[in-house]
Design an enzyme around this catalytic site. Structure first.
Site, PDB file in Angstrom:
ATOM      1  N   TYR A  43     -14.231   7.431 -12.856  1.00  0.00           N
ATOM      2  CA  TYR A  43     -13.869   6.335 -11.951  1.00  0.00           C
ATOM      3  C   TYR A  43     -14.361   4.995 -12.519  1.00  0.00           C
ATOM      4  CZ  TYR A  43     -14.492   3.106  -8.064  1.00  0.00           C
ATOM      5  OH  TYR A  43     -14.507   1.990  -7.292  1.00  0.00           O
ATOM      6  N   THR A  85      -4.181   6.864   0.642  1.00  0.00           N
ATOM      7  CA  THR A  85      -5.462   7.010   1.341  1.00  0.00           C
ATOM      8  C   THR A  85      -5.595   6.001   2.486  1.00  0.00           C
ATOM      9  OG1 THR A  85      -6.500   5.573  -0.310  1.00  0.00           O
ATOM     10  CG2 THR A  85      -6.741   7.945  -0.644  1.00  0.00           C
ATOM     11  N   ARG A 102     -26.829  14.829  -6.968  1.00  0.00           N
ATOM     12  CA  ARG A 102     -25.404  14.805  -7.268  1.00  0.00           C
ATOM     13  C   ARG A 102     -25.267  14.346  -8.719  1.00  0.00           C
ATOM     14  NH1 ARG A 102     -21.941  11.183  -3.152  1.00  0.00           N
ATOM     15  NH2 ARG A 102     -22.897   9.549  -4.409  1.00  0.00           N
ATOM     16  N   ASP A 118       0.869  -1.188   0.000  1.00  0.00           N
ATOM     17  CA  ASP A 118       0.000   0.000   0.000  1.00  0.00           C
ATOM     18  C   ASP A 118       0.906   1.238   0.000  1.00  0.00           C
ATOM     19  OD1 ASP A 118      -3.236   0.365   1.225  1.00  0.00           O
ATOM     20  OD2 ASP A 118      -1.928   2.117   0.933  1.00  0.00           O
TER      21      ASP A 118
HETATM   22  N1  UDP Z   1     -26.014  10.535  -0.626  1.00  0.00           N
HETATM   23  C1  UDP Z   1     -26.714  11.583  -0.024  1.00  0.00           C
HETATM   24  N2  UDP Z   1     -26.041  12.404   0.840  1.00  0.00           N
HETATM   25  C2  UDP Z   1     -24.714  12.257   1.124  1.00  0.00           C
HETATM   26  C3  UDP Z   1     -24.003  11.173   0.514  1.00  0.00           C
HETATM   27  C4  UDP Z   1     -24.693  10.346  -0.361  1.00  0.00           C
HETATM   28  O1  UDP Z   1     -27.909  11.767  -0.256  1.00  0.00           O
HETATM   29  O2  UDP Z   1     -24.157  13.043   1.884  1.00  0.00           O
HETATM   30  C5  UDP Z   1     -26.734   9.632  -1.541  1.00  0.00           C
HETATM   31  C6  UDP Z   1     -26.150   9.558  -2.938  1.00  0.00           C
HETATM   32  O3  UDP Z   1     -26.689  10.560  -3.776  1.00  0.00           O
HETATM   33  C7  UDP Z   1     -26.583   8.138  -3.371  1.00  0.00           C
HETATM   34  C8  UDP Z   1     -26.573   7.354  -2.063  1.00  0.00           C
HETATM   35  O4  UDP Z   1     -26.623   8.332  -1.014  1.00  0.00           O
HETATM   36  O5  UDP Z   1     -27.886   8.147  -3.889  1.00  0.00           O
HETATM   37  C9  UDP Z   1     -25.314   6.521  -1.860  1.00  0.00           C
HETATM   38  O6  UDP Z   1     -24.188   7.340  -2.121  1.00  0.00           O
HETATM   39  P1  UDP Z   1     -22.710   6.877  -1.814  1.00  0.00           P
HETATM   40  O7  UDP Z   1     -21.804   8.017  -2.147  1.00  0.00           O
HETATM   41  O8  UDP Z   1     -22.640   6.311  -0.436  1.00  0.00           O
HETATM   42  O9  UDP Z   1     -22.449   5.650  -2.800  1.00  0.00           O
HETATM   43  P2  UDP Z   1     -22.628   5.535  -4.407  1.00  0.00           P
HETATM   44  O10 UDP Z   1     -23.973   4.892  -4.612  1.00  0.00           O
HETATM   45  O11 UDP Z   1     -22.516   6.896  -4.990  1.00  0.00           O
HETATM   46  O12 UDP Z   1     -21.514   4.623  -4.781  1.00  0.00           O
END
Ligand code: UDP
Length: 325
Positions: free
Chosen positions: A143, A37, A281, A33
């Site tokens: 990603y 991170t 998002r 590693d």
């Molecule tokens: N999410 C949210 N608020 C936050 C972080 C995440 O509403 O502060 C939502 C995000 O939009 C998604 C879900 O939670 O619908 C899971 O997000 P996460 O980033 O944990 O994992 P991802 O599905 O993006 O891999």
């Protein structure tokens, strides 16, 4: 059978849990590693630790020639979706270029087995409610594109050079195992963020969009316990076959909405956890739930900790123990 393994990214969240489980199963593990991170104190006791780049340090270990290694589990990667859009080069170099160099190192030293951390982000916006491995792969972020590119590279190396490879496509990994859990400096994942509100490290949680076409309007994800995920890696190691690259989705097959997750965190922590609705998002699909039929049938994998309450309770115990030092 006792295996001698290299785990890249074994100082990170999923890599450290897998290392702990591999050691418990009687295998020998060297963790590699670069600590970009990860955390040195997250490397499980009983594993040797070599700090460095995943490909270079693996080459160093294989070059020592003291003992043959049976396989490599490659967890080391950059994994922030937002960052991957702002700084794609960091992801193409850090994920793809490193993985190709690692594949060449394995080939050069005749290491026959590889288990790779892939992701549901390789699929992008799904067409079906339950995503199978045959679903179209159209990643909506860099990603996911880099992880898909690596999957393609692994397929070619397996076909041409006889590598026995398995890619595991993770859905939303959560929970903790003993003293191993999520410790990201930049935290973007829902459950740890909600728990930060319960510990007082954050005032409120933002719900990214409540106008999705779901029952409560918030996005639905498939949360899988990190120990169930780790166990799939042990099974993948024993089921890998030379010349084949198998790909399996790993999830519980049950979706929970953002509001359901927050409500479960309230029940587990006893904290009110204020939540406010914020804009969606970018690139977040409405629903991502895995069909893990293939992993169940072909690997004999069966997730044990599928209850969201239990997953959150484990994450909360880990969070509290870390707070108390
Ligand atoms: N999410 C949210 N608020 C936050 C972080 C995440 O509403 O502060 C939502 C995000 O939009 C998604 C879900 O939670 O619908 C899971 O997000 P996460 O980033 O944990 O994992 P991802 O599905 O993006 O891999």
């Amino acid at each position: 059978k006792h295996l001698k393994l290299i785990v890249t990214g074994g100082a990170g969240y999923i890599g450290s849990v897998c290392t702990a489980r591999l050691l418990e199963a009687g295998h020998e593990v060297v963790v590699v590693d670069d600590l970009s991170t990860g955390h040195a104190d997250a490397v499980p006791e009983g594993a040797r630790f070599l700090e460095g780049d995943a490909a270079d340090a693996t080459a160093q270990l294989l070059g020592e020639g003291k003992a043959e290694f049976d396989g490599v589990l490659h967890f080391a990667a950059k994994s922030l979706v937002g960052e991957s859009m702002q700084d794609p080069g960091k992801y193409w170099r850090g994920n793809v270029f490193t993985a190709i160099r690692l594949l060449d190192v394995l080939r050069e030293h005749g290491v026959g087995r590889l288990v790779f951390s892939s992701t549901a982000a390789t699929y992008g916006e799904p067409e079906q409610a339950l995503i199978p491995e045959t679903a179209p792969t159209r990643p909506t972020n860099t990603y996911g594109a880099t992880k898909l590119a690596i999957d393609h590279a692994i397929t070619s190396y397996a076909q041409a050079h006889g590598l026995a490879a398995v890619s595991l496509r993770y859905f939303n990994v959560a929970g903790a195992y003993g003293s191993y859990g999520e410790r990201h400096t930049t935290e973007t994942h829902l459950i740890p963020i909600v728990l930060q509100v319960a510990t007082g490290d954050r005032a409120r949680v933002q719900i990214y969009g409540d106008d999705y076409p779901t029952d409560d309007g918030t996005a639905i994800r498939d949360y899988i316990h990190v120990t169930d995920l780790a166990d799939a890696h042990l099974l993948a190691l024993t089921h890998a076959r030379p010349g084949e690259h198998r790909i399996y989705n790993l999830g519980n097959g049950t979706g929970f909405s953002v509001r359901q997750v927050i409500e479960t965190c309230r029940e587990v922590t006893g904290h009110a956890i204020p939540a406010v609705v914020a804009p969606r998002r970018a690139g977040d699909p409405a629903i991502l739930v895995a069909s893990s039929e293939a992993a169940r049938e072909e690997l004999g994998w069966k997730p044990e900790s599928t209850d969201l309450h239990g997953i959150v309770a484990d994450a909360w115990r880990f969070t509290q123990e870390r707070q108390q030092g």
